[in-house]
Design an enzyme around this catalytic site. Structure first.
Site, PDB file in Angstrom:
ATOM      1  N   ARG A 221       0.827  -1.202   0.000  1.00 17.76           N
ATOM      2  CA  ARG A 221       0.000   0.000   0.000  1.00 17.76           C
ATOM      3  C   ARG A 221       0.864   1.256   0.000  1.00 17.76           C
ATOM      4  O   ARG A 221       2.050   1.226   0.332  1.00 17.76           O
ATOM      5  CB  ARG A 221      -0.943  -0.012   1.184  1.00 17.76           C
ATOM      6  CG  ARG A 221      -0.331   0.184   2.541  1.00 17.76           C
ATOM      7  CD  ARG A 221      -1.457   0.370   3.569  1.00 17.76           C
ATOM      8  NE  ARG A 221      -0.939   0.499   4.906  1.00 17.76           N
ATOM      9  CZ  ARG A 221      -1.086  -0.427   5.854  1.00 17.76           C
ATOM     10  NH1 ARG A 221      -1.690  -1.566   5.575  1.00 17.76           N
ATOM     11  NH2 ARG A 221      -0.610  -0.222   7.064  1.00 17.76           N
ATOM     12  N   GLY A 242       6.145  -2.212  -5.266  1.00 14.53           N
ATOM     13  CA  GLY A 242       6.407  -1.358  -4.116  1.00 14.53           C
ATOM     14  C   GLY A 242       5.381  -0.261  -3.918  1.00 14.53           C
ATOM     15  O   GLY A 242       4.571   0.058  -4.798  1.00 14.53           O
ATOM     16  N   HIS A 243       5.459   0.359  -2.763  1.00 15.89           N
ATOM     17  CA  HIS A 243       4.473   1.365  -2.362  1.00 15.89           C
ATOM     18  C   HIS A 243       4.463   2.573  -3.293  1.00 15.89           C
ATOM     19  O   HIS A 243       5.483   3.021  -3.782  1.00 15.89           O
ATOM     20  CB  HIS A 243       4.722   1.807  -0.914  1.00 15.89           C
ATOM     21  CG  HIS A 243       6.055   2.423  -0.680  1.00 15.89           C
ATOM     22  ND1 HIS A 243       6.218   3.653  -0.100  1.00 15.89           N
ATOM     23  CD2 HIS A 243       7.306   1.984  -0.927  1.00 15.89           C
ATOM     24  CE1 HIS A 243       7.490   3.951   0.002  1.00 15.89           C
ATOM     25  NE2 HIS A 243       8.177   2.938  -0.504  1.00 15.89           N
ATOM     26  N   ASN A 244       3.248   3.054  -3.545  1.00 14.74           N
ATOM     27  CA  ASN A 244       3.001   4.231  -4.379  1.00 14.74           C
ATOM     28  C   ASN A 244       3.366   4.039  -5.850  1.00 14.74           C
ATOM     29  O   ASN A 244       3.439   5.008  -6.608  1.00 14.74           O
ATOM     30  CB  ASN A 244       3.713   5.474  -3.836  1.00 14.74           C
ATOM     31  CG  ASN A 244       3.134   5.933  -2.520  1.00 14.74           C
ATOM     32  OD1 ASN A 244       3.721   5.709  -1.472  1.00 14.74           O
ATOM     33  ND2 ASN A 244       1.952   6.537  -2.557  1.00 14.74           N
ATOM     34  N   SER A 262       7.267   3.995  -5.754  1.00 17.28           N
ATOM     35  CA  SER A 262       6.981   5.162  -6.605  1.00 17.28           C
ATOM     36  C   SER A 262       7.455   5.002  -8.037  1.00 17.28           C
ATOM     37  O   SER A 262       7.885   5.957  -8.681  1.00 17.28           O
ATOM     38  CB  SER A 262       7.592   6.436  -5.991  1.00 17.28           C
ATOM     39  OG  SER A 262       7.057   6.669  -4.714  1.00 17.28           O
TER      40      SER A 262
END
Length: 332
Positions: A221, A242-244, A262
């Site tokens: 998340r 991975g996150h974002n 990201s």
């Protein structure tokens, strides 16, 4: 055992029959392993040479096939044999695991959760507070769906999957065993007094329609917004997102590949097996990253990248050719 005539099969494929076979077709199989009651496929001209020694009585082939089927054997010519193969496999597919009751008595479902018509929840599942499950969702045994998540209609969730809180999932998705959606992103910062300090990950995951995620894959998340997978994305087993990170529509990630935090993928991006993508990297529409490559910077739309670190394919091939010559010359 299921069995079909060549006419039964062609009724679905709507191709052109060349030759004929009186054998009933009992199963699909690879050319080399097929028996005389089985159907096979020739999706590329380089495989035509295997037809002469195959026992298959029927093959689905592309329209440009250059060989004849032979006695008591037949071809069904179609525009795309690989796509036709999916229709044949559906025809022979065994039934899915059955439910004796729509909601198993051992499932734990919070009183505030909403379960749509036609949905089924298997043994040992947990459905948390304020979860919304739409119509015709299938949840196999031992799935966990945490608070405030929503699952779109016709989605299938296989055993062992964990869907963390606030996850939003679209329609017609498939989650294979033991994948994890919405776990904490990997965020830590060094502190001289406390060592590595955990950065709270307070975002969520948003998944579009017709997304498929393989076994043991993880989608983290966001730190403070959403990790997003667009419509039609297909994620293999053992993939890390991975996150974002933001994936456009119809992206493909093969097994053991990974996105750091990201990362942005445009529409139709293909990531080969075991490739790794550095954080805060943007990969343009239709770009391809070859298997085992390491991407350390942005990639323009439509480019094909190879190697570690990844460079444009043509440049990578030149480098490899030079290295091969150097090794060869040093051995003289």
């Amino acid at each position: 055992m299921k069995s079909f005539t060549i006419q039964n099969i062609n009724k679905i494929l709507k191709g052109e029959i060349v030759g004929n076979t009186s054998n009933l077709i009992t199963a699909p199989e690879q050319l080399e392993a097929a028996s005389n009651t089985e159907i096979s496929f020739i999706g590329n001209k380089k495989y035509e040479k295997y037809w002469a020694t195959s026992l298959a009585c029927l093959a689905v082939v592309n329209e440009d096939i250059s060989i004849e089927p032979g006695e008591n054997r037949a071809f069904i010519k179609v525009k795309n044999a690989d796509l036709a193969m999916s229709q044949v496999l559906e025809l022979f597919a065994p039934p899915m695991p059955s439910f004796s009751t729509d909601i198993h008595p051992t499932a734990t479902i919070d009183i505030s959760a909403k379960i749509g018509n036609g949905s089924r929840v298997g043994a040992g599942c947990y459905v948390g507070p304020n979860v919304t499950i739409s119509e015709n969702v299938t949840i196999y045994p031992n799935v966990t769906i945490m608070d405030d998540s929503s699952i779109g209609k016709n989605t299938v969730i296989w055993s062992g999957t964990v869907i963390r809180e606030r996850t939003i999932i679209g329609t017609d998705c498939i989650f294979h065993p033991n994948c994890t959606i919405g776990a904490d992103g990997f965020g830590f910062r060094p502190d001289p007094d406390r060592g590595l300090v955990k950065i709270p990950q307070i975002g969520n995951v948003v998944i579009g329609n017709n997304v498929e995620i393989g076994a043991n894959s993880c989608v983290d998340r966001g730190k403070f917004s959403s990790t997003v997978l667009g419509d039609g994305c297909k994620i293999d087993n053992l993939v890390q997102i991975g996150h974002n990170s933001k994936l456009g529509k119809f992206c493909i990630m093969a097994g053991n590949s990974g996105l750091a935090g990201s990362v942005t993928l445009g529409n139709g991006v293909i990531i080969g097996g075991s490739a790794s993508i550095k954080d805060h990297t943007t990969i343009g529409d239709g770009a391809i990253v070859g298997a085992g490559s390491g991407v350390t910077g942005d990639i323009e739309a439509g480019k094909t990248m190879l190697g570690y670190p990844a460079v444009e394919a043509r440049e990578a091939l030149k480098q490899w050719a030079i290295l091969k010559r150097l090794v060869r010359d040093s051995n003289k």
